[in-house]
Design a protein around this motif. Structure first.
Motif, PDB file in Angstrom:
ATOM      1  N   PRO A   1       0.817  -1.215   0.000  1.00  0.00           N
ATOM      2  CA  PRO A   1       0.000   0.000   0.000  1.00  0.00           C
ATOM      3  C   PRO A   1       0.851   1.265   0.000  1.00  0.00           C
ATOM      4  N   SER A   2       0.208   2.377  -0.232  1.00  0.00           N
ATOM      5  CA  SER A   2       0.885   3.665  -0.136  1.00  0.00           C
ATOM      6  C   SER A   2       1.455   3.836   1.274  1.00  0.00           C
ATOM      7  N   GLY A   3       2.699   4.284   1.351  1.00  0.00           N
ATOM      8  CA  GLY A   3       3.342   4.491   2.646  1.00  0.00           C
ATOM      9  C   GLY A   3       4.078   3.268   3.163  1.00  0.00           C
ATOM     10  N   ALA A   4       3.985   2.151   2.458  1.00  0.00           N
ATOM     11  CA  ALA A   4       4.631   0.915   2.927  1.00  0.00           C
ATOM     12  C   ALA A   4       6.156   1.040   2.881  1.00  0.00           C
ATOM     13  N   GLY A   5       6.652   1.834   1.945  1.00  0.00           N
ATOM     14  CA  GLY A   5       8.101   2.000   1.828  1.00  0.00           C
ATOM     15  C   GLY A   5       8.665   1.453   0.524  1.00  0.00           C
ATOM     16  N   LYS A   6       7.809   1.291  -0.490  1.00  0.00           N
ATOM     17  CA  LYS A   6       8.258   0.725  -1.762  1.00  0.00           C
ATOM     18  C   LYS A   6       9.328   1.588  -2.415  1.00  0.00           C
ATOM     19  N   SER A   7       9.070   2.894  -2.496  1.00  0.00           N
ATOM     20  CA  SER A   7      10.025   3.776  -3.172  1.00  0.00           C
ATOM     21  C   SER A   7      11.331   3.861  -2.399  1.00  0.00           C
ATOM     22  N   THR A   8      11.242   3.721  -1.069  1.00  0.00           N
ATOM     23  CA  THR A   8      12.449   3.732  -0.230  1.00  0.00           C
ATOM     24  C   THR A   8      13.303   2.505  -0.551  1.00  0.00           C
ATOM     25  N   ILE A   9      12.653   1.360  -0.692  1.00  0.00           N
ATOM     26  CA  ILE A   9      13.374   0.145  -1.089  1.00  0.00           C
ATOM     27  C   ILE A   9      13.923   0.297  -2.509  1.00  0.00           C
TER      28      ILE A   9
ATOM     29  N   PRO B   1       2.923  13.667   6.876  1.00  0.00           N
ATOM     30  CA  PRO B   1       3.875  14.709   6.469  1.00  0.00           C
ATOM     31  C   PRO B   1       4.011  14.905   4.962  1.00  0.00           C
ATOM     32  N   ARG B   2       3.250  14.158   4.168  1.00  0.00           N
ATOM     33  CA  ARG B   2       3.441  14.247   2.718  1.00  0.00           C
ATOM     34  C   ARG B   2       2.798  15.498   2.127  1.00  0.00           C
ATOM     35  N   PRO B   3       3.297  15.934   0.968  1.00  0.00           N
ATOM     36  CA  PRO B   3       2.622  17.047   0.279  1.00  0.00           C
ATOM     37  C   PRO B   3       1.195  16.648  -0.105  1.00  0.00           C
TER      38      PRO B   3
ATOM     39  N   LEU C   1      13.190  -3.805   8.714  1.00  0.00           N
ATOM     40  CA  LEU C   1      14.488  -3.202   8.401  1.00  0.00           C
ATOM     41  C   LEU C   1      14.758  -3.238   6.903  1.00  0.00           C
ATOM     42  N   TYR C   2      13.735  -3.652   6.131  1.00  0.00           N
ATOM     43  CA  TYR C   2      13.849  -3.748   4.683  1.00  0.00           C
ATOM     44  C   TYR C   2      14.900  -4.744   4.247  1.00  0.00           C
ATOM     45  N   ARG C   3      15.142  -5.739   5.099  1.00  0.00           N
ATOM     46  CA  ARG C   3      15.935  -6.863   4.621  1.00  0.00           C
ATOM     47  C   ARG C   3      14.990  -7.731   3.810  1.00  0.00           C
TER      48      ARG C   3
END
Ligand code: ATP
Ligand code: MG
Length: 171
Positions: A17-25, A119-121, A159-161
């Motif tokens: 989902p949105s906010g899960a951290g996909k783009s961070t990964i 905190p997102r735009p 921890l995105y492992r």
């Protein structure tokens, strides 16, 4: 973030989902290897949050994916991908070119995904009900991923492992 080791001839489909951290990964890979639906929304409409641009952005994503798969290039698709309908053309493109589809489920708790909208735009904020629905769709997807053509399913932990790959590397 740990740079994930994956077979070179792979298509990584991030699911969450949105906010899960996909783009961070996704940022752990070189930018040229990541096809981001948000980025393509911005390319076609000047606004990454413009939902009316989704159709054109998806068409662009499929075109670019085909070009990369034809070249057997490692590729990551950064989009929610929580429905079978969204994933099917991605798997099909990989299969056409003998690439390995890998599903990465970004299983961040729903409450965290919702908190991260704060905190997102404004143009990038996804309503709470939508996030909850996306997360449920992701959970429901798990059952069918193998049948859809993902021989590999990876879970990212907090921890995105990327769990199975690390186990394999160390074991
Ligand atoms: P969307 O589908 O809306 O694009 P997303 O799954 O790409 O969402 P991200 O943008 O990667 O989500 O992450 C959402 C927010 O959570 C960002 O502000 C990011 O910095 C933060 N975040 C991501 N991963 C972590 C982490 N491991 N620890 C703390 N914050 C994180
Ligand atoms: Mg994102």
């Amino acid at each position: 973030l740990i740079y994930p080791e994956m077979p070179e001839r792979s298509l990584v489909v991030l699911i969450g989902p949105s906010g899960a951290g996909k783009s961070t990964i996704a940022r752990t890979w070189p930018a040229s290897q990541v096809l981001s639906l948000d980025a393509l929304r911005e390319v076609v409409s000047d606004d990454a949050g413009d939902q009316d641009a989704t159709g054109d952005a998806v068409a662009a994503l499929h075109l670019l994916l085909e070009a990369r798969m034809r070249r057997r290039l490692f590729t990551v698709v950064d989009a929610t991908n929580v429905t079978r309908a969204a994933r099917e053309p991605l798997v099909a493109a990989a299969k056409r070119h003998d690439m390995l589809p890998i599903a990465v489920m970004v299983a961040t708790p729903g409450s965290v995904c919702i908190e991260r909208q704060g905190p997102r735009p404004a143009n990038r904020t996804v309503p709470e009900a939508t996030v909850i629905k996306q997360r449920q769709d992701m959970v429901d997807s798990h059952r069918t991923l193998k049948a859809e053509g993902f021989p590999e399913i990876v879970f990212s932990d907090s921890l995105y492992r990327l769990l199975p790959f690390l186990e394999r590397l160390s074991g």
